[in-house]
Design a protein around this motif. Structure first.
Motif, PDB file in Angstrom:
ATOM      1  N   SER A 120       0.850  -1.185   0.000  1.00  0.00           N
ATOM      2  CA  SER A 120       0.000   0.000   0.000  1.00  0.00           C
ATOM      3  C   SER A 120       0.885   1.234   0.000  1.00  0.00           C
ATOM      4  O   SER A 120       2.056   1.171   0.392  1.00  0.00           O
ATOM      5  N   TRP A 121       0.337   2.337  -0.463  1.00  0.00           N
ATOM      6  CA  TRP A 121       1.129   3.560  -0.531  1.00  0.00           C
ATOM      7  C   TRP A 121       0.201   4.768  -0.576  1.00  0.00           C
ATOM      8  O   TRP A 121      -1.005   4.657  -0.830  1.00  0.00           O
ATOM      9  N   HIS A 122       0.791   5.934  -0.333  1.00  0.00           N
ATOM     10  CA  HIS A 122       0.057   7.192  -0.296  1.00  0.00           C
ATOM     11  C   HIS A 122       0.310   7.963  -1.586  1.00  0.00           C
ATOM     12  O   HIS A 122       1.425   7.960  -2.111  1.00  0.00           O
ATOM     13  N   GLU A 123      -0.726   8.617  -2.091  1.00  0.00           N
ATOM     14  CA  GLU A 123      -0.616   9.452  -3.280  1.00  0.00           C
ATOM     15  C   GLU A 123      -1.072  10.873  -2.955  1.00  0.00           C
ATOM     16  O   GLU A 123      -1.769  11.113  -1.966  1.00  0.00           O
ATOM     17  N   SER A 179      -3.076  12.801  -4.808  1.00  0.00           N
ATOM     18  CA  SER A 179      -4.386  13.183  -5.329  1.00  0.00           C
ATOM     19  C   SER A 179      -5.390  12.074  -5.040  1.00  0.00           C
ATOM     20  O   SER A 179      -5.017  10.963  -4.626  1.00  0.00           O
ATOM     21  N   VAL A 180      -6.653  12.390  -5.263  1.00  0.00           N
ATOM     22  CA  VAL A 180      -7.707  11.406  -5.009  1.00  0.00           C
ATOM     23  C   VAL A 180      -7.566  10.253  -5.997  1.00  0.00           C
ATOM     24  O   VAL A 180      -7.444  10.462  -7.209  1.00  0.00           O
ATOM     25  N   MET A 181      -7.586   9.037  -5.470  1.00  0.00           N
ATOM     26  CA  MET A 181      -7.305   7.852  -6.273  1.00  0.00           C
ATOM     27  C   MET A 181      -8.558   7.001  -6.492  1.00  0.00           C
ATOM     28  O   MET A 181      -9.555   7.118  -5.770  1.00  0.00           O
ATOM     29  N   CYS A 231      -4.839   3.492  -9.244  1.00  0.00           N
ATOM     30  CA  CYS A 231      -3.886   2.727  -8.437  1.00  0.00           C
ATOM     31  C   CYS A 231      -3.287   1.585  -9.258  1.00  0.00           C
ATOM     32  O   CYS A 231      -2.078   1.319  -9.191  1.00  0.00           O
ATOM     33  N   GLU A 232      -4.125   0.917 -10.038  1.00  0.00           N
ATOM     34  CA  GLU A 232      -3.643  -0.194 -10.874  1.00  0.00           C
ATOM     35  C   GLU A 232      -2.651   0.300 -11.913  1.00  0.00           C
ATOM     36  O   GLU A 232      -1.634  -0.352 -12.186  1.00  0.00           O
ATOM     37  N   ALA A 233      -2.940   1.461 -12.506  1.00  0.00           N
ATOM     38  CA  ALA A 233      -2.039   2.006 -13.517  1.00  0.00           C
ATOM     39  C   ALA A 233      -0.667   2.324 -12.926  1.00  0.00           C
ATOM     40  O   ALA A 233       0.359   2.159 -13.602  1.00  0.00           O
ATOM     41  N   ILE A 234      -0.642   2.755 -11.685  1.00  0.00           N
ATOM     42  CA  ILE A 234       0.639   3.038 -11.025  1.00  0.00           C
ATOM     43  C   ILE A 234       1.384   1.744 -10.719  1.00  0.00           C
ATOM     44  O   ILE A 234       2.604   1.642 -10.883  1.00  0.00           O
ATOM     45  N   ALA A 293      -8.812   1.540  -3.411  1.00  0.00           N
ATOM     46  CA  ALA A 293      -8.418   2.936  -3.244  1.00  0.00           C
ATOM     47  C   ALA A 293      -9.293   3.592  -2.185  1.00  0.00           C
ATOM     48  O   ALA A 293     -10.489   3.291  -2.054  1.00  0.00           O
ATOM     49  N   LYS A 294      -8.679   4.520  -1.457  1.00  0.00           N
ATOM     50  CA  LYS A 294      -9.396   5.295  -0.449  1.00  0.00           C
ATOM     51  C   LYS A 294      -8.786   6.689  -0.423  1.00  0.00           C
ATOM     52  O   LYS A 294      -7.665   6.873   0.055  1.00  0.00           O
ATOM     53  N   VAL A 295      -9.497   7.651  -0.951  1.00  0.00           N
ATOM     54  CA  VAL A 295      -9.048   9.039  -1.029  1.00  0.00           C
ATOM     55  C   VAL A 295      -7.656   9.084  -1.672  1.00  0.00           C
ATOM     56  O   VAL A 295      -7.508   8.876  -2.857  1.00  0.00           O
ATOM     57  N   ARG A 296      -6.598   9.243  -0.882  1.00  0.00           N
ATOM     58  CA  ARG A 296      -5.249   9.354  -1.431  1.00  0.00           C
ATOM     59  C   ARG A 296      -4.386   8.129  -1.108  1.00  0.00           C
ATOM     60  O   ARG A 296      -3.165   8.224  -1.027  1.00  0.00           O
TER      61      ARG A 296
END
Length: 211
Positions: free
Chosen positions: A92-95, A97-99, A104-107, A159-162
């Motif tokens: 898991s990781w933090h981004e 912007s809103v995800m 998330c899959e593309a990243i 995904a959850k927010v960021r």
């Protein structure tokens, strides 16, 4: 001339002696029975929880004591079950912007193209999966057949927010019934591992005050 009774007695004793020398007749061979089928290498038993303080996630695994979990040496948590030729990866990781599951899959795809495939079309039978609580998730599958074995992959992206979460399960089976075995494992992991994944919080990492 020998008495007839003595002749018959001698013949009887001779026959008995011959029988004793030959031994008792061998017992009848036991009827052949088919051995019971082996227990599945991975089924709906022996669940235990894997906690990752590094990735703020917890999830159950069947036959938990048989898994080797490494949550320190790489960029993913890696759990390995040798008997079923299965591996489960979590990250898991933090981004900033809103995800969404798609972003998330593309990243994550370039990190593990061997599992995700080159593009979204590699994962089929996609379906929504609402886990952990507060996340929006989706699970997709791929099955590959070689001349020797079947391989199966189930990837859960949430995904959850960021924040993004990925759990990827890959397994292999060969021999008679391999395709059915793969299907059963993918269904089991989806329903009993992915769907029961929970998010940890910072508070989970800090011991509470002594009472």
């Amino acid at each position: 001339m020998a008495h007839p009774r003595l002749i018959r007695r001698a013949a009887f004793l001779s026959a008995c002696a011959a029988f004793a020398c030959a031994g008792a007749p061998p017992p009848r061979p036991a009827a052949k029975t088919s051995p019971p089928p082996p227990a599945p290498a991975l089924d709906d038993r022996g669940f235990g929880v894997v906690d990752s303080a590094r990735f703020f996630v917890s999830f159950p695994l069947p036959h938990r004591s048989e898994w080797r979990v490494d949550d320190a040496s790489g960029r993913w948590l890696v759990a390995t079950h040798l008997e079923s030729k299965s591996v489960l990866l979590a990250r898991s990781w933090h981004e900033g912007s809103v995800m969404s599951p798609a972003t998330c899959e593309a990243i994550a795809r370039p990190w593990r193209k061997d599992l995700f495939g080159a593009d979204p079309s590699a994962l089929v039978e996609r379906r929504p999966l609402a886990a952990p609580e507060g996340y929006v998730g989706e699970v997709g599958y791929s099955v590959r057949k070689t001349s020797e074995a079947f391989g199966g992959v189930a990837i859960f992206v949430a995904a959850k927010v960021r924040r993004c979460l990925v759990l990827a399960y890959v397994t292999r089976a060969d021999g008679e019934g391999a395709a059915s075995t793969i299907a059963d494992r993918l269904a089991l992991v989806t329903a009993r591992v992915f769907a029961r994944t929970t998010e940890r919080t910072v508070d989970d990492r800090v011991p509470g005050p002594a009472r």
